[in-house]
Design an enzyme around this catalytic site. Structure first.
Site, PDB file in Angstrom:
ATOM      1  N   ASP A 136       0.670  -1.284  -0.095  1.00  0.00           N
ATOM      2  CA  ASP A 136       0.134  -0.184  -0.089  1.00  0.00           C
ATOM      3  C   ASP A 136       0.986   1.233   0.066  1.00  0.00           C
ATOM      4  O   ASP A 136       2.241   1.134   0.100  1.00  0.00           O
ATOM      5  CB  ASP A 136      -0.986  -0.145   1.305  1.00  0.00           C
ATOM      6  CG  ASP A 136      -2.087   0.883   0.937  1.00  0.00           C
ATOM      7  OD1 ASP A 136      -1.990   1.970   0.106  1.00  0.00           O
ATOM      8  OD2 ASP A 136      -3.088   0.641   1.813  1.00  0.00           O
TER       9      ASP A 136
HETATM   10  C1  BGC Z   1      -5.083   3.245   0.012  1.00  0.00           C
HETATM   11  C2  BGC Z   1      -5.039   2.607  -1.411  1.00  0.00           C
HETATM   12  C3  BGC Z   1      -4.769   3.120  -2.623  1.00  0.00           C
HETATM   13  C4  BGC Z   1      -3.482   3.636  -2.556  1.00  0.00           C
HETATM   14  C5  BGC Z   1      -3.403   4.512  -3.818  1.00  0.00           C
HETATM   15  C6  BGC Z   1      -3.633   4.237  -0.271  1.00  0.00           C
HETATM   16  O1  BGC Z   1      -3.767   5.236   0.696  1.00  0.00           O
HETATM   17  O2  BGC Z   1      -5.034   2.515   0.955  1.00  0.00           O
HETATM   18  O3  BGC Z   1      -6.455   1.977  -1.555  1.00  0.00           O
HETATM   19  O4  BGC Z   1      -5.134   2.273  -3.683  1.00  0.00           O
HETATM   20  O5  BGC Z   1      -3.662   4.796  -1.569  1.00  0.00           O
HETATM   21  O6  BGC Z   1      -4.188   5.584  -3.951  1.00  0.00           O
END
Ligand code: BGC
Length: 683
Positions: A253
């Protein structure tokens, strides 16, 4: 024809190679599309391999990894997210919670495909979706991003999304795993016993891998049993890549998702996103210092290149604005929104009769296209239909008046009192729930509506002839303080860009509601398992949602799987038979006994044998299907339950065991309305 291998390339090209200095034409260098992942990675320098293992930031809202020009390997271009493409304007579909409420896997496959088409048409080759965490508690800020509280249901919906999306782009199953608190998502450490992990928090991810063949998995921010998920060797290496045979790659993530260099690489993380904090020069240094074996780098790079090869024809998409917000996708967004509406209360006020008179539409949210969270799942359509616009478009000969609320003048109260019916649009917004740190939302403080809205509903109900409440929110709402005062209650979720039209379709009976709750609505928050959005350490038990309520014998306000219709259904003729290879066939006749066409969702729950060696939930959803029936029509619904899904995880031996005994199969239209039951001796 099999691609030529490096050895044959070597012989065939030897003479030419002697005089060749340009690597792009050097036949000794394996080429993307011709060579295997192992051959390509075998030809890479350490730095080239590590370049496969991290992002390079964002360009035009797409998160990129670097291409390898020398070997002709394209980079990844990733885009969010679960309810549509988060880049410029795109079709804003109803949120995943709404799509979970459709209980319609074929429809979800079409949504996945449409989002895949739009991602590709924006120049992306990978979609950061589906979010498929089991909803442990409806106060989770990102409840709206996932399909619901039940692993079987979440798994089936997510597999459908993945299969649809992966006809155009790579998909990413996120957030692996046990991600269910938002406000402390970077820091929370979840203590969980192995059986609960295997049986409640992982089965749907396993389905995404084994059935959905998902190309990638995003590790969650949180830690599980002391290990940050981006370096949990137990989950990433032993279970995901080992036991389940996942042959794709794991990306972290985003910011703060990767916590270390050696720990993450050895733990099983393949790509650090969005930029190289730990996996750039630091990883190269760690390899050279002997802290990370180069075989780990080889394996990670091979996983990435393997998926690039598998999706080779989709990696260089053509930007094509005509495929975005196309008439077909807008129609699909409307169909999905219609199918997702859950009618929870109806004393006959719905459908609204189109007769001369006045319909008053109340509430600030009536004039808003309330699409949901503004975090990474946000989608910006070029236009969207508000509930008021949707109602105004189809109400004639009824006249429509909007009264803002939430408080009312004396004149407004008179307008409410004289109306034939009042529709109150209430609910939450991105201010009350959403992704942490990005929006005000985060986790919910309460499962109730904001006090001003509760009062607004009660004030309307005190004077109106009929009070019809439409609620927009990402998950369960405690409605006890006001629900007995209203004539009808429709759960509309965050219904997407066509939401206003879909709400009107259902309110006026142009469509019969057929959505079902994918999460239990409790009478009081205290009826559910506890949720503390400030937890840094939390222990998860085996039960949550309907299993917890069933186990505690606590009556929900509206049970999991529940939803009313404008028609009525009956089920009969339940037969449970053993099929081939561990498959159990469940057949049941479903009859539309009412006056109009409609959809029933047949649900199969299974209870474990009495005297089980381990504590069990009273019953678990094991199969479901949505059936469309014309008025008076009867059809036989056929469902299958896999015997392996009835197993429990034996921690001592680390094996799955189907206990011998009598399993209770109950079938009906919600977790609390199961009129048919038979027992079956297994295995
Ligand atoms: C989120 C993800 C997301 C990523 C990119 C993160 O903060 O938890 O779900 O895909 O950001 O935007």
């Amino acid at each position: 024809m099999a691609p030529p291998r490096a050895s044959s390339l070597l012989l065939a090209g030897l003479a030419a190679a002697l005089s060749c200095t340009d690597e792009r034409t050097n036949p000794l260098v394996p080429k993307f599309g011709e060579a295997t992942a192992e051959e390509l990675v075998g030809a890479m320098t350490l730095d080239e391999k590590i370049a496969e293992m991290h992002g390079t930031g964002a360009v035009d809202e797409l998160f990129e990894t670097a291409p390898n020009e020398r070997l002709g390997i394209p980079g990844l271009k990733m885009v969010d997210g679960p309810r549509g493409v988060r880049a410029g304007h795109a079709t804003a579909f109803p949120v995943a919670a709404a799509r979970g409420a459709t209980f319609d896997v074929e429809l979800e496959r079409r949504v996945g495909e449409a989002i895949g088409v739009e991602a590709s048409a924006k120049g992306a080759n990978m979609i950061l979706a589906p979010t498929m965490n089991v909803l442990r508690h409806p106060a989770w800020g990102r409840a709206q991003e996932t399909y619901g509280e039940d692993p079987t249901h979440v798994g089936a919906m997510a597999v459908a999304f993945i299969e649809g999306a992966q006809t155009h782009v790579l998909a990413s199953a996120k957030h692996f795993a046990v991600n269910s608190i938002e406000d402390t998502r970077f820091d929370v450490d979840v203590t969980i016993d192995e059986r609960t992990l295997r049986e409640v928090y992982l089965p749907h991810f396993r389905r995404a891998v084994v059935d959905g063949h998902v190309a990638s998995v995003m590790s969650a921010y949180n830690a599980v049993n002391g290990a940050p998920m981006s370096e949990s060797a137990h989950l990433l290496r032993d279970i995901l890549k080992g036991e389940w045979g996942f042959d794709g790659f794991v990306e972290s993530d985003w910011v703060f998702g990767t916590r270390s260099t050696a720990g993450a690489a050895i733990g099983g993380l393949d790509i650090e996103m969005p930029t190289p904090v730990y996996f750039g020069g630091a990883l190269s240094d760690a390899v050279l210092a002997g802290a990370v074996p180069e075989s780990i780098i080889d394996e990670a790079a091979t996983r990435v290149v393997r998926k690039k090869l598998a999706f080779a024809d989709k990696l260089r998409p053509t930007v094509d604005a005509t495929k975005v917000e196309s008439p077909e996708h807008l129609a699909l967004a409307r169909d999905v929104a219609v199918e997702s509406m859950v009618l929870l209360v109806n004393d006959g006020a719905l459908p609204i009769a189109r007769a001369p008179g006045t319909l008053v539409v109340v509430g600030p949210l009536a004039k808003v296209a309330n699409l949901g969270d503004l975090g990474s799942s946000a989608v910006t359509p070029s236009s969207a239909i508000t509930p008021l616009q949707g109602i105004e478009a189809v109400a004639a000969p009824l006249g429509v008046v909007h009264v803002e609320g939430p408080t009312f003048s004396t004149a407004e109260l008179e307008t409410l009192a004289s109306a034939s019916a009042v529709v109150v649009v209430a609910g939450l917004t991105s201010d009350e729930e959403g992704e942490g740190l990005i929006t005000k939302g985060g986790d919910r403080e309460t499962l109730s509506l904001p006090p001003a809205q509760e009062k607004m509903i009660l004030d309307v109900a005190a004077v109106a002839k009929q009070t019809i409440v439409v609620v927009e929110a990402g998950s369960a709402i405690v409605v006890r303080p006001w629900v007995d005062q209203v004539s009808a209650l429709l759960m509309a979720w965050y219904p997407g860009m066509q939401g206003g039209a879909a709400i009107a379709d259902v309110l006026f009976g142009d469509a019969s509601p057929g959505g079902r709750l994918p999460a239990s609505f409790p009478r009081a928050e205290a009826d559910l398992v506890s949720f503390d959005h400030s937890s840094l350490e939390v222990t998860y038990g085996f039960l949550h949602g309907y299993r917890w309520l069933d186990d505690q014998d606590t009556e929900p306000e509206f049970p999991f799987g529940f939803g009313l219709s404008y028609t009525t259904f009956a089920m009969s003729g339940l037969a449970v038979t053993r099929g081939a290879e561990g498959v159990i066939e469940v057949g049941v006749d479903v009859t539309n006994t009412g006056p109009r066409d409609g959809d029933e969702v047949v649900q199969v729950y299974v209870g474990a044998p009495a005297g089980s060696a381990v504590p069990r939930a009273p019953r678990d959803l094991r199969a479901f299907t949505r059936v469309h029936l014309a008025a008076g029509e009867t059809r036989r619904a056929s469902l299958t339950v896999r015997e392996e899904d009835l197993a429990y995880f034996d921690v001592a031996t680390s094996t799955w065991i189907v206990e011998p005994g009598s399993y209770a199969f109950s079938v009906g239209s919600s977790s609390r309305a199961l009129p048919l039951a038979v027992s079956s001796m297994l295995p």
